[in-house]
Design a protein around this motif. Sequence first.
Motif, mmCIF file in Angstrom:
data_model
loop_
_atom_site.group_PDB
_atom_site.id
_atom_site.type_symbol
_atom_site.label_atom_id
_atom_site.label_comp_id
_atom_site.label_asym_id
_atom_site.label_seq_id
_atom_site.Cartn_x
_atom_site.Cartn_y
_atom_site.Cartn_z
ATOM 1 N N MET A 21 21.051 -23.809 -2.343
ATOM 2 C CA MET A 21 20.839 -22.516 -2.053
ATOM 3 C C MET A 21 19.346 -22.412 -1.811
ATOM 4 S SD MET A 21 22.111 -19.153 -3.929
ATOM 5 C CE MET A 21 23.509 -18.800 -3.063
ATOM 6 N N ALA A 22 19.201 -21.416 -0.795
ATOM 7 C CA ALA A 22 17.797 -21.058 -0.567
ATOM 8 C C ALA A 22 17.011 -20.075 -1.589
ATOM 9 C CB ALA A 22 17.829 -20.061 0.515
ATOM 10 N N LYS A 23 15.757 -20.446 -1.881
ATOM 11 C CA LYS A 23 14.977 -19.949 -2.930
ATOM 12 C C LYS A 23 14.116 -18.669 -2.389
ATOM 13 C CE LYS A 23 11.328 -20.750 -6.074
ATOM 14 N NZ LYS A 23 10.376 -21.975 -6.777
ATOM 15 N N LEU A 24 14.457 -17.515 -2.838
ATOM 16 C CA LEU A 24 13.492 -16.410 -2.704
ATOM 17 C C LEU A 24 12.125 -16.350 -3.440
ATOM 18 C CD1 LEU A 24 16.137 -13.598 -2.948
ATOM 19 C CD2 LEU A 24 15.453 -14.986 -0.971
ATOM 20 N N THR A 25 10.969 -16.523 -2.761
ATOM 21 C CA THR A 25 9.715 -16.641 -3.155
ATOM 22 C C THR A 25 8.864 -15.544 -3.359
ATOM 23 O OG1 THR A 25 9.021 -17.239 -0.871
ATOM 24 C CG2 THR A 25 9.882 -18.934 -2.218
ATOM 25 N N SER A 26 9.063 -14.416 -2.823
ATOM 26 C CA SER A 26 8.140 -13.099 -3.019
ATOM 27 C C SER A 26 8.741 -11.936 -2.026
ATOM 28 C CB SER A 26 6.803 -13.391 -2.299
ATOM 29 O OG SER A 26 6.584 -13.539 -0.939
ATOM 30 N N ILE A 27 8.204 -10.921 -2.547
ATOM 31 C CA ILE A 27 8.777 -9.541 -1.888
ATOM 32 C C ILE A 27 7.607 -8.885 -1.493
ATOM 33 C CG2 ILE A 27 8.976 -8.152 -3.891
ATOM 34 C CD1 ILE A 27 11.211 -6.914 -2.411
ATOM 35 N N THR A 28 7.501 -8.182 -0.291
ATOM 36 C CA THR A 28 6.151 -7.695 0.035
ATOM 37 C C THR A 28 6.837 -6.227 0.501
ATOM 38 O OG1 THR A 28 5.061 -9.703 1.087
ATOM 39 C CG2 THR A 28 4.351 -7.376 1.882
ATOM 40 N N PRO A 29 6.477 -5.090 -0.046
ATOM 41 C CA PRO A 29 6.957 -3.807 0.484
ATOM 42 C C PRO A 29 6.141 -3.723 1.882
ATOM 43 C CG PRO A 29 5.527 -3.465 -1.294
ATOM 44 C CD PRO A 29 5.782 -4.894 -1.253
ATOM 45 N N MET A 30 6.948 -2.822 2.729
ATOM 46 C CA MET A 30 6.577 -2.396 3.971
ATOM 47 C C MET A 30 6.506 -0.786 3.852
ATOM 48 S SD MET A 30 5.636 -2.789 7.226
ATOM 49 C CE MET A 30 5.962 -4.503 7.556
ATOM 50 N N PHE A 31 5.613 -0.206 3.866
ATOM 51 C CA PHE A 31 5.254 1.349 3.940
ATOM 52 C C PHE A 31 5.563 1.991 5.121
ATOM 53 C CE2 PHE A 31 3.202 1.337 -0.474
ATOM 54 C CZ PHE A 31 4.193 0.805 -1.137
ATOM 55 N N TRP A 32 6.430 2.635 5.686
ATOM 56 C CA TRP A 32 6.355 3.140 6.971
ATOM 57 C C TRP A 32 5.485 4.422 6.921
ATOM 58 C CZ3 TRP A 32 12.019 3.038 8.732
ATOM 59 C CH2 TRP A 32 12.317 1.664 8.991
ATOM 60 N N THR A 33 4.735 4.424 7.838
ATOM 61 C CA THR A 33 3.692 5.906 7.936
ATOM 62 C C THR A 33 3.306 6.007 9.318
ATOM 63 O OG1 THR A 33 1.590 6.787 7.067
ATOM 64 C CG2 THR A 33 1.464 4.409 7.559
ATOM 65 N N THR A 34 2.967 7.261 9.937
ATOM 66 C CA THR A 34 2.499 7.560 11.077
ATOM 67 C C THR A 34 1.008 7.454 11.151
ATOM 68 O OG1 THR A 34 2.581 9.959 10.298
ATOM 69 C CG2 THR A 34 4.632 9.045 11.724
ATOM 70 N N GLN A 35 0.594 7.322 9.712
ATOM 71 C CA GLN A 35 -1.052 7.225 9.690
ATOM 72 C C GLN A 35 -1.566 6.255 9.092
ATOM 73 O OE1 GLN A 35 -2.068 10.803 7.325
ATOM 74 N NE2 GLN A 35 -0.198 11.738 8.012
ATOM 75 N N VAL A 36 -1.531 4.939 9.569
ATOM 76 C CA VAL A 36 -1.850 3.566 9.372
ATOM 77 C C VAL A 36 -3.227 3.562 8.782
ATOM 78 C CG1 VAL A 36 -1.960 1.140 9.926
ATOM 79 C CG2 VAL A 36 0.097 2.397 10.550
ATOM 80 N N LYS A 37 -4.228 3.960 9.989
ATOM 81 C CA LYS A 37 -5.606 3.931 9.308
ATOM 82 C C LYS A 37 -5.797 4.772 8.301
ATOM 83 C CE LYS A 37 -7.236 3.137 14.176
ATOM 84 N NZ LYS A 37 -7.838 3.656 15.399
ATOM 85 N N ALA A 38 -5.294 6.100 8.008
ATOM 86 C CA ALA A 38 -5.739 6.674 6.735
ATOM 87 C C ALA A 38 -4.792 5.996 5.661
ATOM 88 C CB ALA A 38 -4.777 7.991 6.812
ATOM 89 N N THR A 39 -3.838 5.389 5.671
ATOM 90 C CA THR A 39 -3.395 4.521 4.595
ATOM 91 C C THR A 39 -4.106 3.493 4.186
ATOM 92 O OG1 THR A 39 -1.171 5.174 5.245
ATOM 93 C CG2 THR A 39 -1.299 3.296 3.753
ATOM 94 N N VAL A 40 -4.729 2.856 5.338
ATOM 95 C CA VAL A 40 -5.775 1.662 4.869
ATOM 96 C C VAL A 40 -6.987 2.134 4.103
ATOM 97 C CG1 VAL A 40 -7.233 0.031 6.127
ATOM 98 C CG2 VAL A 40 -4.855 0.242 6.712
ATOM 99 N N ALA A 41 -7.345 3.331 4.675
ATOM 100 C CA ALA A 41 -8.596 3.841 4.049
ATOM 101 C C ALA A 41 -8.157 4.224 2.645
ATOM 102 C CB ALA A 41 -8.958 5.401 4.866
ATOM 103 N N PHE A 42 -6.941 4.857 2.409
ATOM 104 C CA PHE A 42 -6.690 5.230 1.072
ATOM 105 C C PHE A 42 -6.813 4.188 -0.061
ATOM 106 C CE2 PHE A 42 -3.543 6.033 -2.460
ATOM 107 C CZ PHE A 42 -4.198 6.736 -3.314
ATOM 108 N N TYR A 43 -5.902 2.985 0.442
ATOM 109 C CA TYR A 43 -5.651 1.797 -0.503
ATOM 110 C C TYR A 43 -7.002 1.115 -0.633
ATOM 111 C CZ TYR A 43 -0.631 2.128 -1.230
ATOM 112 O OH TYR A 43 0.378 2.568 -1.472
ATOM 113 N N THR A 44 -7.990 1.030 0.414
ATOM 114 C CA THR A 44 -9.043 0.150 0.332
ATOM 115 C C THR A 44 -10.288 1.086 -0.222
ATOM 116 O OG1 THR A 44 -10.053 0.975 2.622
ATOM 117 C CG2 THR A 44 -8.655 -1.224 2.236
ATOM 118 N N GLU A 45 -10.320 2.510 0.089
ATOM 119 C CA GLU A 45 -11.308 3.132 -0.610
ATOM 120 C C GLU A 45 -11.180 3.925 -1.959
ATOM 121 O OE1 GLU A 45 -12.482 6.034 2.455
ATOM 122 O OE2 GLU A 45 -12.551 4.338 4.044
ATOM 123 N N VAL A 46 -9.895 4.058 -2.279
ATOM 124 C CA VAL A 46 -9.735 4.682 -3.569
ATOM 125 C C VAL A 46 -8.993 3.571 -4.561
ATOM 126 C CG1 VAL A 46 -7.927 6.422 -4.505
ATOM 127 C CG2 VAL A 46 -9.296 6.969 -2.400
#
Length: 120
Positions: A1-26
């Motif tokens: 049986m195939a092994k699951l190795t990780s999960i990466t959430p995908m957050f949908w947003t219309t504001q990718v640049k603002a989201t990157v700024a929040f996560y990096t700067e804050v």
Amino acid sequence: MAKLTSITPMFWTTQVKATVAFYTEVLGFECGAMEEGWAVLLRDEIEIMVAYPNPNVPFDGPMFTGSFYINTTNVNQLWEAWKDTCTICYPIDNFDYGMREFAIYDNNDYILQFGQPVNQ
């Protein structure tokens, strides 16, 4: 049986640049890659992707009905760093299920919980 190795959430947003700024700067993440409409954010063992919503699915804002729980080695340090700069969902506290945790909203209103066992 195939092994699951990780999960990466995908957050949908219309504001990718603002989201990157929040996560990096804050929140202290690094931007591992960014293209038009998509980015990957990294901090320690955590990887989060953000992207424009899938055009085949209706999108009126965050659709996730739960929260994203991030385990940490020093929840008190994170609380002190973010309590005055983030929108708080609930303040730091010890819970009956043995965790000390708090939760914030990101810039898209996704709930991020941070916690560690009380006995650590």
